[in-house]
Design a protein around this motif. Structure first.
Motif, PDB file in Angstrom:
ATOM      1  N   ALA A 197       0.748  -1.091   0.061  1.00  0.00           N
ATOM      2  CA  ALA A 197       0.035   0.018   0.002  1.00  0.00           C
ATOM      3  C   ALA A 197       0.897   1.169   0.033  1.00  0.00           C
ATOM      4  O   ALA A 197       1.947   1.412   0.608  1.00  0.00           O
ATOM      5  CB  ALA A 197      -0.941   0.110   1.298  1.00  0.00           C
ATOM      6  N   PRO A 198       0.445   2.175  -0.869  1.00  0.00           N
ATOM      7  CA  PRO A 198       1.380   3.660  -0.578  1.00  0.00           C
ATOM      8  C   PRO A 198       1.001   4.265   0.450  1.00  0.00           C
ATOM      9  O   PRO A 198       0.225   4.021   1.486  1.00  0.00           O
ATOM     10  CB  PRO A 198       0.636   4.346  -1.680  1.00  0.00           C
ATOM     11  CG  PRO A 198      -0.838   3.841  -1.706  1.00  0.00           C
ATOM     12  CD  PRO A 198      -0.895   2.423  -1.344  1.00  0.00           C
ATOM     13  N   ARG A 199       2.168   4.940   0.863  1.00  0.00           N
ATOM     14  CA  ARG A 199       2.376   5.800   2.135  1.00  0.00           C
ATOM     15  C   ARG A 199       1.503   7.093   1.702  1.00  0.00           C
ATOM     16  O   ARG A 199       1.515   7.711   0.514  1.00  0.00           O
ATOM     17  CB  ARG A 199       3.668   6.369   2.697  1.00  0.00           C
ATOM     18  CG  ARG A 199       4.276   5.202   2.964  1.00  0.00           C
ATOM     19  CD  ARG A 199       6.061   5.364   3.216  1.00  0.00           C
ATOM     20  NE  ARG A 199       6.684   5.756   2.233  1.00  0.00           N
ATOM     21  CZ  ARG A 199       6.980   7.040   2.161  1.00  0.00           C
ATOM     22  NH1 ARG A 199       6.646   8.164   2.817  1.00  0.00           N
ATOM     23  NH2 ARG A 199       7.785   7.278   0.877  1.00  0.00           N
ATOM     24  N   VAL A 200       0.346   7.430   2.428  1.00  0.00           N
ATOM     25  CA  VAL A 200      -0.342   8.779   2.292  1.00  0.00           C
ATOM     26  C   VAL A 200       0.587   9.880   2.742  1.00  0.00           C
ATOM     27  O   VAL A 200       0.921   9.997   3.862  1.00  0.00           O
ATOM     28  CB  VAL A 200      -1.498   8.791   3.289  1.00  0.00           C
ATOM     29  CG1 VAL A 200      -2.293   9.886   3.098  1.00  0.00           C
ATOM     30  CG2 VAL A 200      -2.615   7.681   2.782  1.00  0.00           C
ATOM     31  N   ALA A 201       0.730  10.687   1.919  1.00  0.00           N
ATOM     32  CA  ALA A 201       1.572  11.853   2.167  1.00  0.00           C
ATOM     33  C   ALA A 201       1.205  12.887   1.131  1.00  0.00           C
ATOM     34  O   ALA A 201       0.464  13.113   0.263  1.00  0.00           O
ATOM     35  CB  ALA A 201       3.033  11.654   1.829  1.00  0.00           C
TER      36      ALA A 201
END
Length: 597
Positions: A123-127
């Motif tokens: 999953a991608p990191r939320v940023a």
């Protein structure tokens, strides 16, 4: 016999070499990358780059699917698919464009039915949107500083895939061609930032004609709404503090908390979350839903009762007329059954319906970056393929907990295919680059008094059918008036903060604000629904997602944002002859440089 034995051994060896090892798939995933640096912005279409390798001695063809998983095994939303063709023993990059949810989802890649033909995509990191150093693929490895590297061959082929990109650093001429070159240029003109770095010899790159717009000799200049800066440093000299202060424009880490400004009461956003998709889809689905015609069903039921009794009774009460009784009774049962089947079903007497709401951001004279929410109301039920007359098409159902039968295909023939049951409604989200009505606005007057807009005048070509509009300057929205056919003015009405407007925190003040751009007399409930979407679309025009902050509800520094809302505008809708009943609304978004910027 020796030659026969040797031949069989050689053939067997070739057969073993042509097949993958036991337990190994013919195709496997070697690498995945979300966005531009492994991060993503929730609520946006984010590129997922996948490196597939063919382990066999024959050309591998098939379909790569990306499935969003809830919990441990339940697929949700609609799967994405892209076709692949990989030469023997080679690896190729493929790109999918999923609609990211809240950032806590599990994603799975599948290219077959076997347990070995799937892999989990981290999953991608939320940023926040990324700042990357753009490097040519295949170049010699070299050491850089804190900044993340991103290869040019993975740059999205359309501006619709660049929401997760804030700024790009360049210390060489990027190998961007065709669609990727156009996407980079439109991203920059839309408001992107480019930092030109020096090479080891202290020289900035000299660009060819295709990127001549970056050759301006100034150290700080504009390209459209974008900004280009020349920095006297190399990529190796970029440290975390330089990345934060110079490239991201943030205060030093030591001062960020100490100098944080006090919040006003209307800027308190504790617990307020912004979902860019579900509220819009819910309103559209509710408005498009078919209803039974009870005003006709109830009288028909009373007529049926009267036909049976006393009608059939009066006809057949005489023993000699028993046959007439049965004839009238059976005829009534048959005729009324057909009538109820025809008139009482959901959507009876109506046609398949399509409702849409769009945010169209101007990126050229008549070119728009469009985000669209659509609701389909289906009567007979069918497998429906949907597409747009546009490029850079991305599709998603926006469903957080529901499995959606269908598939969203990417690539050159990008389209959405949905399996719709009879009498159902289904919403979906799309993003694309399309041609629309030409809009050309010029800022003739721009006056500020104590930091507030006191006078503004815009002239030029406007979209037809404007219902209402605002201009955003700083944290405030100012209602617009139309003068003649080509002029807009602001500054004569009480403004609202953008945060107050989109959340309805001061609804009474909003109701006192008079829109005098066009006649606002509603013609029915559907018009009220479309008109009620204006606030939600205005918030989406600022790219809001997740926890609200007042600073996110402002246009970029040095610009004003013009919002023009057309309530009866079905432009940009999906192409399909299966939906003859069409209505829609469009919020046109035009960013302009303020005087002196």
């Amino acid at each position: 016999m020796r030659w026969l034995t040797a031949t069989l051994a050689l053939v067997g060896t070739m057969g073993l070499a042509a097949r993958p090892a036991v337990g190994q798939s013919e195709v496997d995933v070697q690498e995945t990358q979300w966005g531009f640096d492994g991060t993503a912005v929730p609520g946006t279409f984010v590129p997922l780059s996948v490196l597939l390798r063919n382990n066999s001695a024959s050309i591998a063809t098939g379909e790569l699917r990306l499935v969003r998983i809830l919990g441990f095994s339940k697929p949700i939303d609609v799967p994405l698919a892209v076709e692949y063709e990989i030469p023997p023993h080679e690896a190729r990059w493929f790109q999918l464009m999923p609609l990211l949810g809240r950032g806590q989802d599990i994603w799975e890649l599948r290219w077959g039915d076997s347990p070995t033909e799937k892999a989990e995509a981290p999953a991608p990191r939320v940023a926040n949107p990324a700042v990357v150093l753009l490097l040519n693929s295949g170049g010699l490895p070299r050491r850089v500083g804190t900044i993340k590297r991103f290869p040019t061959n993975l740059f999205p082929p359309s501006v619709t895939g660049t929401d997760a990109l804030a700024a790009v650093a360049l210390d060489e001429v990027p190998d961007l061609q065709g669609a990727r070159l156009q996407a980079f240029q439109e991203w920059l003109r839309r408001g992107g930032r480019v930092f030109l770095l020096q090479d080891d010899a202290g020289r900035h790159p000299q660009f060819p004609d295709s990127l001549a717009l970056l050759n301006t000799p100034q150290t700080d200049f504009r390209v459209g709404l974008g900004r280009v800066q020349r920095l006297a440093m190399t990529a190796r000299e970029i440290n975390p503090e330089t990345l934060r202060t110079t490239m991201l424009g943030l205060p030093p880490q030591s001062e960020s908390k100490r100098n944080a400004p006090a919040k006003s009461p209307f800027e308190s956003t504790e617990g307020v979350q912004w979902d860019p998709h579900q509220p819009v889809l819910s309103d559209l689905e509710r408005a498009s839903r078919f209803h039974r015609r009870w005003w006709l069903i109830y009288p028909l039921a009373m007529m049926y009762v009267a036909w049976i009794f006393p009608g059939s009774y009066l006809v057949g009460r005489n023993a000699k007329r028993t046959a007439w009784f049965y004839a009238m009774f059976l005829a009534g049962a048959g005729l009324f059954s057909l009538a109820f089947m025809k008139l009482a079903r959901v959507g009876a007497g109506e046609q398949n319906r399509m409702l849409s709401a769009s945010v169209a951001r101007l990126i050229g004279e008549s070119t728009f970056d469009v985000t669209q929410w659509t609701a389909l109301a289906e009567i007979p039920g069918a497998w429906r393929p949907l597409t747009h007359d546009a490029s850079g098409r991305c599709y998603g159902a926006g469903a957080e907990y529901e499995t959606v039968p269908g598939v969203a295909r990417t690539g050159g023939d990008a389209r959405l295919e949905l399996d719709l049951p009879p009498g159902s409604t289904r919403g979906f989200v799309s993003r694309f680059r399309a041609e629309g009505p030409p809009i050309a606005l010029q800022l003739d007057a721009f006056e500020l008094t104590d930091g507030r807009l006191s006078g503004l005048s815009l002239t030029g070509q406007l979209p037809p059918g404007i219902t209402m509009g605002h201009v955003a300057q700083g944290p405030r929205l100012y209602p617009l008036d139309v003068v003649g056919d080509r002029r807009l003015v602001a500054g004569t009405h009480r403004p609202l903060t953008t945060l107050t407007f989109i959340t309805g925190l001061d609804d009474a003040a909003f109701q006192r604000t008079r829109f005098r751009v066009a006649d606002e007399d509603a013609t029915g409930p559907l018009d009220d629904t479309l008109r009620g979407l204006y606030r939600r679309l205005a918030g989406n025009a600022f790219g809001l997602s997740g926890k609200l902050a007042a600073s996110a509800c402002e246009p970029p520094p040095g610009t004003v944002r013009v919002l023009l809302f057309c309530i009866d505008d079905s432009r940009f809708q999906a192409q399909s002859d299966a939906y003859p009943d069409r209505r829609g609304c469009v919020l046109y978004v035009v960013d302009l440089l303020a005087s002196g910027s």
